[in-house]
Design a protein around this motif. Sequence first.
Motif, mmCIF file in Angstrom:
data_model
loop_
_atom_site.group_PDB
_atom_site.id
_atom_site.type_symbol
_atom_site.label_atom_id
_atom_site.label_comp_id
_atom_site.label_asym_id
_atom_site.label_seq_id
_atom_site.Cartn_x
_atom_site.Cartn_y
_atom_site.Cartn_z
ATOM 1 N N LEU A 9 0.833 -1.197 0.000
ATOM 2 C CA LEU A 9 0.000 0.000 0.000
ATOM 3 C C LEU A 9 0.873 1.254 0.000
ATOM 4 O O LEU A 9 1.914 1.296 0.650
ATOM 5 N N ALA A 10 0.434 2.266 -0.717
ATOM 6 C CA ALA A 10 1.180 3.527 -0.801
ATOM 7 C C ALA A 10 0.987 4.348 0.471
ATOM 8 O O ALA A 10 -0.122 4.459 0.993
ATOM 9 N N HIS A 11 2.097 4.876 0.976
ATOM 10 C CA HIS A 11 2.099 5.746 2.146
ATOM 11 C C HIS A 11 2.972 6.962 1.841
ATOM 12 O O HIS A 11 3.996 6.820 1.189
ATOM 13 N N PRO A 12 2.608 8.126 2.350
ATOM 14 C CA PRO A 12 3.499 9.267 2.167
ATOM 15 C C PRO A 12 4.737 9.107 3.044
ATOM 16 O O PRO A 12 4.667 8.513 4.126
ATOM 17 N N SER A 13 5.859 9.614 2.574
ATOM 18 C CA SER A 13 7.051 9.636 3.420
ATOM 19 C C SER A 13 6.815 10.649 4.532
ATOM 20 O O SER A 13 5.899 11.483 4.451
ATOM 21 N N ARG A 14 7.651 10.600 5.545
ATOM 22 C CA ARG A 14 7.521 11.556 6.650
ATOM 23 C C ARG A 14 7.540 12.986 6.113
ATOM 24 O O ARG A 14 6.746 13.829 6.529
ATOM 25 N N GLU A 15 8.419 13.262 5.162
ATOM 26 C CA GLU A 15 8.560 14.612 4.623
ATOM 27 C C GLU A 15 7.332 15.071 3.837
ATOM 28 O O GLU A 15 7.120 16.267 3.659
ATOM 29 N N GLU A 16 6.544 14.142 3.358
ATOM 30 C CA GLU A 16 5.353 14.490 2.570
ATOM 31 C C GLU A 16 4.112 14.736 3.428
ATOM 32 O O GLU A 16 3.101 15.229 2.926
ATOM 33 N N ASP A 43 -1.228 -3.564 20.030
ATOM 34 C CA ASP A 43 -0.674 -4.206 18.839
ATOM 35 C C ASP A 43 -1.389 -3.646 17.605
ATOM 36 O O ASP A 43 -2.388 -2.935 17.728
ATOM 37 N N ASP A 44 -0.879 -3.968 16.440
ATOM 38 C CA ASP A 44 -1.524 -3.571 15.191
ATOM 39 C C ASP A 44 -2.887 -4.251 15.116
ATOM 40 O O ASP A 44 -3.059 -5.374 15.579
ATOM 41 N N LEU A 45 -3.859 -3.564 14.522
ATOM 42 C CA LEU A 45 -5.215 -4.102 14.443
ATOM 43 C C LEU A 45 -5.637 -4.341 12.999
ATOM 44 O O LEU A 45 -5.354 -3.518 12.124
ATOM 45 N N ALA A 46 -6.339 -5.433 12.790
ATOM 46 C CA ALA A 46 -6.918 -5.726 11.482
ATOM 47 C C ALA A 46 -8.152 -4.859 11.285
ATOM 48 O O ALA A 46 -8.869 -4.547 12.247
ATOM 49 N N CYS A 47 -8.400 -4.483 10.055
ATOM 50 C CA CYS A 47 -9.576 -3.663 9.742
ATOM 51 C C CYS A 47 -10.865 -4.327 10.212
ATOM 52 O O CYS A 47 -11.814 -3.650 10.606
ATOM 53 N N GLN A 74 -0.565 1.002 7.002
ATOM 54 C CA GLN A 74 -1.276 -0.254 6.783
ATOM 55 C C GLN A 74 -0.378 -1.213 6.027
ATOM 56 O O GLN A 74 0.388 -0.800 5.156
ATOM 57 N N PHE A 75 -0.490 -2.482 6.381
ATOM 58 C CA PHE A 75 0.301 -3.515 5.718
ATOM 59 C C PHE A 75 -0.447 -4.834 5.827
ATOM 60 O O PHE A 75 -1.313 -5.003 6.686
ATOM 61 N N TYR A 76 -0.106 -5.732 4.938
ATOM 62 C CA TYR A 76 -0.724 -7.044 4.940
ATOM 63 C C TYR A 76 0.123 -8.029 5.725
ATOM 64 O O TYR A 76 1.350 -8.040 5.616
ATOM 65 N N ARG A 77 -0.543 -8.835 6.520
ATOM 66 C CA ARG A 77 0.055 -9.996 7.161
ATOM 67 C C ARG A 77 -0.870 -11.157 6.809
ATOM 68 O O ARG A 77 -1.976 -11.248 7.329
ATOM 69 N N GLY A 78 -0.410 -11.970 5.876
ATOM 70 C CA GLY A 78 -1.290 -13.002 5.333
ATOM 71 C C GLY A 78 -2.393 -12.317 4.553
ATOM 72 O O GLY A 78 -2.134 -11.474 3.699
ATOM 73 N N ALA A 80 -4.815 -10.593 6.175
ATOM 74 C CA ALA A 80 -5.326 -9.499 7.003
ATOM 75 C C ALA A 80 -4.575 -8.205 6.710
ATOM 76 O O ALA A 80 -3.353 -8.192 6.586
ATOM 77 N N LYS A 81 -5.318 -7.117 6.597
ATOM 78 C CA LYS A 81 -4.719 -5.793 6.462
ATOM 79 C C LYS A 81 -4.672 -5.186 7.860
ATOM 80 O O LYS A 81 -5.707 -4.963 8.486
ATOM 81 N N LEU A 82 -3.456 -4.952 8.359
ATOM 82 C CA LEU A 82 -3.263 -4.414 9.698
ATOM 83 C C LEU A 82 -2.955 -2.931 9.635
ATOM 84 O O LEU A 82 -2.390 -2.439 8.654
ATOM 85 N N SER A 83 -3.314 -2.236 10.707
ATOM 86 C CA SER A 83 -3.110 -0.792 10.779
ATOM 87 C C SER A 83 -2.494 -0.407 12.113
ATOM 88 O O SER A 83 -2.738 -1.059 13.130
ATOM 89 N N CYS A 84 -1.735 0.687 12.091
ATOM 90 C CA CYS A 84 -1.213 1.287 13.316
ATOM 91 C C CYS A 84 -1.017 2.785 13.069
ATOM 92 O O CYS A 84 -0.872 3.228 11.931
#
Length: 115
Positions: A9-16, A43-47, A74-78, A80-84
């Motif tokens: 998934l696309a995320h902005p860099s800190r500078e953006e 912990d990270d949570l699934a949607c 957000q990132f995938y683990r298996g 599941a899409k997890l968020s923090c």
Amino acid sequence: MTTNAARVLAHPSREEIRVEGVLHALSDPVRLRIVRQLAGATDDLACSRFDLPVSKSTTTHHFRVLRENGVITQFYRGTAKLSCVRTEDLDALFPGLLDSVLGAADLQTKRSGED
């Protein structure tokens, strides 16, 4: 050969990350509810862990707005899409902003008896 490119998934860099984008993302009650729940998690949570008063497609939209404005990762683990929350990035860029917004939301919830 298979690729996982569609799973990144696309995320902005800190500078953006821009303060007006963060404030926009946090201005919606559903998105603020998501961030409050993530910030309080150990912990990270699934949607799928979120019980929100909106449709699945609207939930997806809210998570995307938070991610694209640099509030969450957000990132995938298996499957599941997890968020923090991007606490470290947000605190480095806008010291105290996230704590202030979350603290104000907590006070509002106590005052109104919501949750």
